[in-house]
Motif scaffolding. Structure first.
Motif, PDB file in Angstrom:
ATOM      1  N   ILE A 129     -13.545 -22.825   3.457  1.00 28.89           N
ATOM      2  CA  ILE A 129     -12.346 -22.755   4.241  1.00 28.89           C
ATOM      3  C   ILE A 129     -12.402 -21.903   5.194  1.00 28.89           C
ATOM      4  N   PRO A 130     -11.938 -22.196   6.468  1.00 27.74           N
ATOM      5  CA  PRO A 130     -12.106 -21.386   7.661  1.00 27.74           C
ATOM      6  C   PRO A 130     -11.076 -20.026   7.337  1.00 27.74           C
ATOM      7  N   LEU A 131     -11.826 -19.077   7.924  1.00 26.35           N
ATOM      8  CA  LEU A 131     -11.282 -17.479   7.684  1.00 26.35           C
ATOM      9  C   LEU A 131      -9.670 -17.467   8.212  1.00 26.35           C
ATOM     10  N   ASN A 132      -9.636 -18.150   9.615  1.00 20.34           N
ATOM     11  CA  ASN A 132      -8.179 -17.933  10.142  1.00 20.34           C
ATOM     12  C   ASN A 132      -7.037 -18.638   9.450  1.00 20.34           C
ATOM     13  N   LEU A 133      -7.382 -19.903   8.987  1.00 21.09           N
ATOM     14  CA  LEU A 133      -6.542 -20.654   8.125  1.00 21.09           C
ATOM     15  C   LEU A 133      -6.299 -20.027   6.803  1.00 21.09           C
ATOM     16  N   LEU A 134      -7.251 -19.147   6.116  1.00 25.20           N
ATOM     17  CA  LEU A 134      -7.160 -18.547   5.210  1.00 25.20           C
ATOM     18  C   LEU A 134      -5.989 -17.391   5.071  1.00 25.20           C
ATOM     19  N   LEU A 135      -6.421 -16.389   6.279  1.00 27.05           N
ATOM     20  CA  LEU A 135      -5.748 -15.348   6.741  1.00 27.05           C
ATOM     21  C   LEU A 135      -4.152 -15.597   6.894  1.00 27.05           C
ATOM     22  N   VAL A 136      -3.864 -16.869   7.688  1.00 25.13           N
ATOM     23  CA  VAL A 136      -2.508 -17.252   7.946  1.00 25.13           C
ATOM     24  C   VAL A 136      -1.578 -17.480   6.529  1.00 25.13           C
ATOM     25  N   SER A 137      -2.571 -18.430   5.865  1.00 23.37           N
ATOM     26  CA  SER A 137      -1.827 -18.875   4.540  1.00 23.37           C
ATOM     27  C   SER A 137      -1.534 -17.629   3.653  1.00 23.37           C
ATOM     28  N   TYR A 138      -2.549 -16.618   3.473  1.00 23.62           N
ATOM     29  CA  TYR A 138      -2.576 -15.731   2.536  1.00 23.62           C
ATOM     30  C   TYR A 138      -1.132 -14.832   2.881  1.00 23.62           C
ATOM     31  N   LEU A 139      -0.956 -14.395   4.162  1.00 24.05           N
ATOM     32  CA  LEU A 139      -0.165 -13.619   4.646  1.00 24.05           C
ATOM     33  C   LEU A 139       1.134 -14.131   4.600  1.00 24.05           C
ATOM     34  N   GLN A 140       1.232 -15.548   4.798  1.00 23.92           N
ATOM     35  CA  GLN A 140       2.541 -16.145   4.727  1.00 23.92           C
ATOM     36  C   GLN A 140       3.049 -16.356   3.392  1.00 23.92           C
ATOM     37  N   SER A 141       1.997 -16.501   2.266  1.00 15.34           N
ATOM     38  CA  SER A 141       2.320 -16.472   0.909  1.00 15.34           C
ATOM     39  C   SER A 141       2.850 -15.088   0.381  1.00 15.34           C
ATOM     40  N   PHE A 142       2.297 -13.990   0.811  1.00 17.58           N
ATOM     41  CA  PHE A 142       2.553 -12.649   0.581  1.00 17.58           C
ATOM     42  C   PHE A 142       3.940 -12.279   1.109  1.00 17.58           C
ATOM     43  N   VAL A 143       4.158 -12.488   2.392  1.00 13.52           N
ATOM     44  CA  VAL A 143       5.627 -12.491   2.967  1.00 13.52           C
ATOM     45  C   VAL A 143       6.738 -13.017   2.230  1.00 13.52           C
ATOM     46  N   SER A 144       6.470 -14.562   1.789  1.00  5.33           N
ATOM     47  CA  SER A 144       7.355 -15.396   1.364  1.00  5.33           C
ATOM     48  C   SER A 144       7.772 -14.707   0.098  1.00  5.33           C
ATOM     49  N   ASN A 145       6.685 -14.245  -0.801  1.00  4.36           N
ATOM     50  CA  ASN A 145       6.971 -13.607  -2.150  1.00  4.36           C
ATOM     51  C   ASN A 145       7.927 -12.562  -1.971  1.00  4.36           C
ATOM     52  N   LEU A 146       7.822 -11.732  -1.106  1.00  2.00           N
ATOM     53  CA  LEU A 146       8.318 -10.475  -0.873  1.00  2.00           C
ATOM     54  C   LEU A 146       9.784 -10.606  -0.227  1.00  2.00           C
ATOM     55  N   ILE A 147      10.057 -11.726   0.298  1.00  2.00           N
ATOM     56  CA  ILE A 147      11.477 -12.075   0.940  1.00  2.00           C
ATOM     57  C   ILE A 147      12.092 -12.777  -0.037  1.00  2.00           C
ATOM     58  N   ASN A 148      11.325 -13.380  -1.184  1.00  2.00           N
ATOM     59  CA  ASN A 148      12.099 -13.944  -2.418  1.00  2.00           C
ATOM     60  C   ASN A 148      12.782 -13.011  -3.370  1.00  2.00           C
ATOM     61  N   VAL A 149      11.800 -11.700  -3.177  1.00  2.00           N
ATOM     62  CA  VAL A 149      12.416 -10.583  -4.286  1.00  2.00           C
ATOM     63  C   VAL A 149      13.600 -10.296  -3.523  1.00  2.00           C
ATOM     64  N   CYS A 150      13.721  -9.963  -2.187  1.00  2.00           N
ATOM     65  CA  CYS A 150      15.077  -9.470  -1.475  1.00  2.00           C
ATOM     66  C   CYS A 150      16.214 -10.517  -1.854  1.00  2.00           C
ATOM     67  N   ILE A 151      15.933 -11.782  -1.652  1.00  2.00           N
ATOM     68  CA  ILE A 151      16.955 -12.787  -1.871  1.00  2.00           C
ATOM     69  C   ILE A 151      17.491 -12.665  -3.236  1.00  2.00           C
ATOM     70  N   LYS A 152      16.633 -12.389  -4.311  1.00  2.00           N
ATOM     71  CA  LYS A 152      17.150 -12.261  -5.583  1.00  2.00           C
ATOM     72  C   LYS A 152      17.918 -11.009  -6.009  1.00  2.00           C
ATOM     73  N   HIS A 153      16.912  -9.938  -5.517  1.00  2.00           N
ATOM     74  CA  HIS A 153      17.533  -8.695  -5.839  1.00  2.00           C
ATOM     75  C   HIS A 153      18.299  -7.763  -5.279  1.00  2.00           C
ATOM     76  N   ILE A 154      18.679  -8.147  -3.777  1.00  2.00           N
ATOM     77  CA  ILE A 154      19.639  -7.306  -2.719  1.00  2.00           C
ATOM     78  C   ILE A 154      20.985  -7.489  -3.228  1.00  2.00           C
ATOM     79  N   PRO A 155      21.438  -8.812  -3.320  1.00  2.00           N
ATOM     80  CA  PRO A 155      21.000 -10.056  -2.975  1.00  2.00           C
ATOM     81  C   PRO A 155      21.272 -10.480  -1.639  1.00  2.00           C
ATOM     82  N   ILE A 156      20.417 -11.086  -1.025  1.00  2.00           N
ATOM     83  CA  ILE A 156      20.813 -11.912   0.268  1.00  2.00           C
ATOM     84  C   ILE A 156      20.766 -13.407  -0.064  1.00  2.00           C
ATOM     85  N   GLY A 157      21.514 -13.932   1.072  1.00  2.00           N
ATOM     86  CA  GLY A 157      21.585 -15.459   1.072  1.00  2.00           C
ATOM     87  C   GLY A 157      20.162 -16.106   1.300  1.00  2.00           C
ATOM     88  N   GLN A 158      20.100 -17.519   1.089  1.00  2.00           N
ATOM     89  CA  GLN A 158      18.955 -18.162   1.431  1.00  2.00           C
ATOM     90  C   GLN A 158      18.540 -18.375   2.631  1.00  2.00           C
TER      91      GLN A 158
END
Length: 226
Positions: free
Chosen positions: A144-173
Motif C-alpha cells: 500500500i503506498p505510504l501517502n494513501l495510507l497516511l491520508v486514510s489513517y488520519l481521516q479515520s482518526f479524525v472521524s472517530n474523534l468527531i464522532n465522539v463529539c457528535i455523541k458526547h457534547i452533543p453536536i448535530g450530524q
C-alpha cells in the motif's frame, strides 16, 4: 489523462487495478465495521468535553488541528513512515504515549488489528503492537503506498474523534460533517509535510489533550475506555 491514472503515477502504483485494490484494502481497514474497537476510545476527549473545554465547532477544529499538527497524529505519521521503510519502532511508539490509557488504547487497537490480519488476511504481526505500527507493517506487506495510507489513517482518526463529539457534547450530524470536511486540506497538508519529517521531529505540545488523557482515568462516570 484520467484522475485514476494521475493518482497511480503519484503513488507509484503500476495500474488502475492496483490502485483500486489498494483503496479497497484501506477502506476495509478503516471502515467502522473493521473490528479494532476504535469507537470505544475517545483519546481523552471525553474528559475535555466533561470540563467544557470543547463545546462548539470552533473548539473541535482547534483541538483537531493541534492533534494533527503537533500531537498524536504527527507522531503516528513519522512512526508509520519509518516503519514502512523497515525500522522496528514499536517500543518507541509505546514510550511516546503520555498516559496509561493512551498506551492501553494503542496496544488494544493494535492487537485487535493484529488478530483480524492473522485470522482473515493470513498475515502475522507481533503481539502487543502499537496500532500505527501494526497498520504500517501491514501496509508494507500488502504494498500500500505510504501517502494513501497516511491520508486514510488520519481521516479515520479524525472521524472517530468527531464522532465522539457528535455523541458526547452533543453536536448535530451537520456540524460533524462540516468538521470532517474542514480537516480535508489539513490532512493532505500533513501527508505532504511527512516527506520532510524524521525521527528527531517526534514529540508534541498538545498539553491539554495529554493531561486530560490522564484525568480520564479518574472520571466517576464514563462512556469511553480512554
Amino acid at each position: 489523462m484520467e484522475l485514476e491514472e494521475l493518482i497511480a503515477i503519484n503513488t507509484k502504483i503500476k495500474s488502475k487495478k492496483d490502485l483500486k485494490e489498494a483503496l479497497q484494502i484501506l477502506q476495509t481497514w478503516f471502515s467502522p465495521s473493521f473490528p479494532v474497537g476504535s469507537f470505544s476510545y475517545s483519546h481523552g476527549l471525553e474528559a475535555m468535553i466533561n470540563d467544557n473545554l470543547i463545546k462548539s465547532k470552533e473548539d473541535i477544529l482547534d483541538y483537531l488541528k493541534c492533534i494533527l499538527k503537533h500531537g498524536t497524529c504527527k507522531n503516528d505519521v513519522i512512526l508509520m513512515k519509518y516503519t514502512s521503510e523497515g525500522e522496528e519502532l514499536n517500543e518507541l511508539a509505546l514510550s511516546l504515549c503520555p498516559s496509561k490509557e493512551r498506551k492501553v488504547e494503542s496496544i488494544e487497537m493494535g492487537n485487535a488489528f493484529r488478530k483480524v490480519l492473522s485470522d482473515s488476511w493470513d498475515f502475522k504481526l507481533p503481539e502487543n503492537i502499537a496500532y500505527p505500527i501494526a497498520v504500517a507493517k501491514a501496509a508494507k506487506h500488502f504494498d500500500i503506498p505510504l501517502n494513501l495510507l497516511l491520508v486514510s489513517y488520519l481521516q479515520s482518526f479524525v472521524s472517530n474523534l468527531i464522532n465522539v463529539c457528535i455523541k458526547h457534547i452533543p453536536i448535530g450530524q451537520k456540524i460533524g460533517q462540516d468538521c470532517i470536511i474542514q480537516t480535508y486540506d489539513l490532512i493532505r497538508e500533513i501527508e505532504k509535510e511527512s516527506e520532510n519529517l524524521n525521527l528527531e521531529d517526534l514529540g508534541g505540545i498538545c498539553f491539554n489533550s495529554d493531561i486530560y488523557s490522564i484525568k480520564h482515568e479518574n472520571l466517576k462516570t464514563r462512556i469511553y475506555k480512554t
